[in-house]
Design a protein around this motif. Structure first.
Motif, PDB file in Angstrom:
ATOM      1  N   CYS A 193     -40.274  19.115-147.769  1.00 12.08           N
ATOM      2  CA  CYS A 193     -39.072  18.770-147.011  1.00 12.08           C
ATOM      3  C   CYS A 193     -37.862  19.163-147.847  1.00 12.08           C
ATOM      4  N   GLY A 194     -36.916  19.850-147.232  1.00 11.03           N
ATOM      5  CA  GLY A 194     -35.734  20.281-147.962  1.00 11.03           C
ATOM      6  C   GLY A 194     -35.757  21.763-148.240  1.00 11.03           C
ATOM      7  N   MET A 195     -34.807  22.204-149.034  1.00 12.81           N
ATOM      8  CA  MET A 195     -34.643  23.623-149.323  1.00 12.81           C
ATOM      9  C   MET A 195     -34.380  23.823-150.803  1.00 12.81           C
ATOM     10  N   ARG A 196     -35.003  24.860-151.374  1.00 13.48           N
ATOM     11  CA  ARG A 196     -34.814  25.188-152.785  1.00 13.48           C
ATOM     12  C   ARG A 196     -34.509  26.679-152.864  1.00 13.48           C
ATOM     13  N   VAL A 197     -33.443  27.011-153.596  1.00 12.90           N
ATOM     14  CA  VAL A 197     -32.980  28.393-153.673  1.00 12.90           C
ATOM     15  C   VAL A 197     -32.884  28.835-155.124  1.00 12.90           C
ATOM     16  N   PHE A 198     -33.444  29.995-155.400  1.00 14.85           N
ATOM     17  CA  PHE A 198     -33.252  30.680-156.672  1.00 14.85           C
ATOM     18  C   PHE A 198     -32.708  32.067-156.365  1.00 14.85           C
ATOM     19  N   PRO A 199     -32.135  32.757-157.340  1.00 15.99           N
ATOM     20  CA  PRO A 199     -31.774  34.159-157.100  1.00 15.99           C
ATOM     21  C   PRO A 199     -33.010  34.955-156.687  1.00 15.99           C
ATOM     22  N   GLY A 200     -33.017  35.462-155.468  1.00 11.41           N
ATOM     23  CA  GLY A 200     -34.132  36.265-154.987  1.00 11.41           C
ATOM     24  C   GLY A 200     -35.290  35.488-154.417  1.00 11.41           C
ATOM     25  N   ALA A 201     -35.161  34.186-154.219  1.00 16.11           N
ATOM     26  CA  ALA A 201     -36.274  33.395-153.683  1.00 16.11           C
ATOM     27  C   ALA A 201     -35.748  32.181-152.938  1.00 16.11           C
ATOM     28  N   LEU A 202     -36.363  31.900-151.786  1.00 12.81           N
ATOM     29  CA  LEU A 202     -36.012  30.750-150.969  1.00 12.81           C
ATOM     30  C   LEU A 202     -37.292  30.083-150.491  1.00 12.81           C
ATOM     31  N   SER A 203     -37.389  28.777-150.702  1.00 13.39           N
ATOM     32  CA  SER A 203     -38.514  27.993-150.206  1.00 13.39           C
ATOM     33  C   SER A 203     -37.943  26.798-149.463  1.00 13.39           C
ATOM     34  N   ALA A 204     -38.444  26.521-148.269  1.00 10.89           N
ATOM     35  CA  ALA A 204     -37.909  25.423-147.475  1.00 10.89           C
ATOM     36  C   ALA A 204     -39.010  24.836-146.606  1.00 10.89           C
ATOM     37  N   GLY A 205     -38.882  23.551-146.301  1.00  6.25           N
ATOM     38  CA  GLY A 205     -39.858  22.883-145.461  1.00  6.25           C
ATOM     39  C   GLY A 205     -39.201  21.844-144.570  1.00  6.25           C
ATOM     40  N   GLY A 206     -39.678  21.753-143.329  1.00  5.86           N
ATOM     41  CA  GLY A 206     -39.187  20.744-142.406  1.00  5.86           C
ATOM     42  C   GLY A 206     -37.711  20.859-142.102  1.00  5.86           C
ATOM     43  N   PHE A 207     -37.203  22.092-141.890  1.00  7.42           N
ATOM     44  CA  PHE A 207     -35.761  22.284-141.718  1.00  7.42           C
ATOM     45  C   PHE A 207     -35.496  23.095-140.449  1.00  7.42           C
ATOM     46  N   PRO A 208     -34.336  22.880-139.805  1.00  9.63           N
ATOM     47  CA  PRO A 208     -33.974  23.689-138.642  1.00  9.63           C
ATOM     48  C   PRO A 208     -33.399  25.036-139.074  1.00  9.63           C
TER      49      PRO A 208
END
Length: 302
Positions: A193-208
């Protein structure tokens, strides 16, 4: 589709903590809300951070807001849910000078939610008006934007974008009853749940997808509007190669694991959106709301 040569990702993205984007920003709805006089923190401390560190962090448990080594420009972005290019005017130091803020509301207030001008954002606006003497006004200007659309006529999504089956509201409620959220997953684990961002990478769960457009707006330096017609929440993992490789990536605090490596031969963010998510960014134009800064002063420290 835009090529890598035509799109410049202006600056590297700093690690965003779980559930906080950034600073991340939103489209334009937050610009219209005005700050009710009663919306203010019970107590707040503001100090300039002169450590010279690159790492920035914003967040806090319910009822509290903490910003570490954050410039005023990014505080404005979060409070008004906008992107850097929607902020016009103001002294140069609002983007360069860093500040530490510790603030407490009178009761339990939900943390800032991307795309929503909730109580915490309104209290942040009051704090900036009181301590930074921030005054501003709205204007609307015609600007290039991107429309996020489905890449395939049959509506089939890409391999890295899937409807979420996680009940994040229930998980957050259970975490609150336990006394706080669980620690974030490691860098190589997907977000639940939520969103995590790095330069060149995005991981997210349970988001609109509205939260994806907010991130993309920051990454491509244009407003991105959702025209996919998709509803509900999603899980995604996306990787790409920034057009300008970052010279300093916002290193994590001492003891934290290193950030994931960037593949220098990976796809552009435009290609990643299409191939990995099954979506596409189409260039168009539209009126865009901006915030014009009329006044901003260094705060008196306490």
């Amino acid at each position: 589709m835009e090529s890598k040569g035509r799109c410049r990702v202006v600056k590297s993205r700093v690690l965003l903590m779980v559930g906080i984007v950034s600073m991340v920003g939103a489209i334009v709805s937050g610009l219209r809300a005005q700050t009710p006089p009663s919306r203010s923190f019970e107590v707040a401390s503001v100090k300039q951070n002169k450590s010279g560190e690159r790492f920035m962090q914003m967040g806090g448990p319910p009822g509290r807001f903490t910003a570490t080594n954050v410039p005023l420009q990014q505080l404005i972005q979060l409070a008004y849910q906008i992107q850097p290019f929607q902020i016009v005017g103001g002294p140069n130091w609002i983007a360069s000078d860093r500040f530490d803020i510790v603030a407490k509301a009178a009761g339990d207030v939900p943390p800032p939610t991307p795309g929503v001008a909730g109580p915490m954002q309104l209290m942040m606006r009051t704090l900036m008006a009181d301590r930074f003497k921030l005054t501003l006004h709205n204007e609307q200007r015609e600007m290039p934007i991107y429309a996020l659309v489905l890449a395939k006529a049959d509506g089939k999504l890409g391999p890295q974008l899937k409807p979420s089956t996680t009940d994040c509201a229930a998980l957050m409620g259970a975490a609150a009853r336990r006394g706080g959220p669980p620690p974030p997953p490691s860098f190589n684990e997907p977000m639940q749940c939520g969103m995590r961002v790095f330069p060149g990478a995005l991981s997210a769960g349970g988001f609109p997808l509205s939260q994806l457009t907010q991130f993309l707006s920051s990454a491509v330096q244009r407003i991105v509007v959702d025209r996919t017609g998709l509803t509900g929440n999603f899980d995604l993992n996306m990787t790409w190669t920034p057009d300008q490789m970052p010279q300093g990536r916002g290193d994590p605090p001492p003891g934290a694991p290193p950030l994931p490596a960037i593949d220098p031969n990976g796809p552009s963010i435009f290609t990643a959106v299409q191939e990995q998510l099954g979506l596409k960014l189409e260039s168009t134009k539209a009126p865009v709301d901006v915030l014009v800064i009329d006044r901003a002063e260094h705060p008196t420290e306490d």
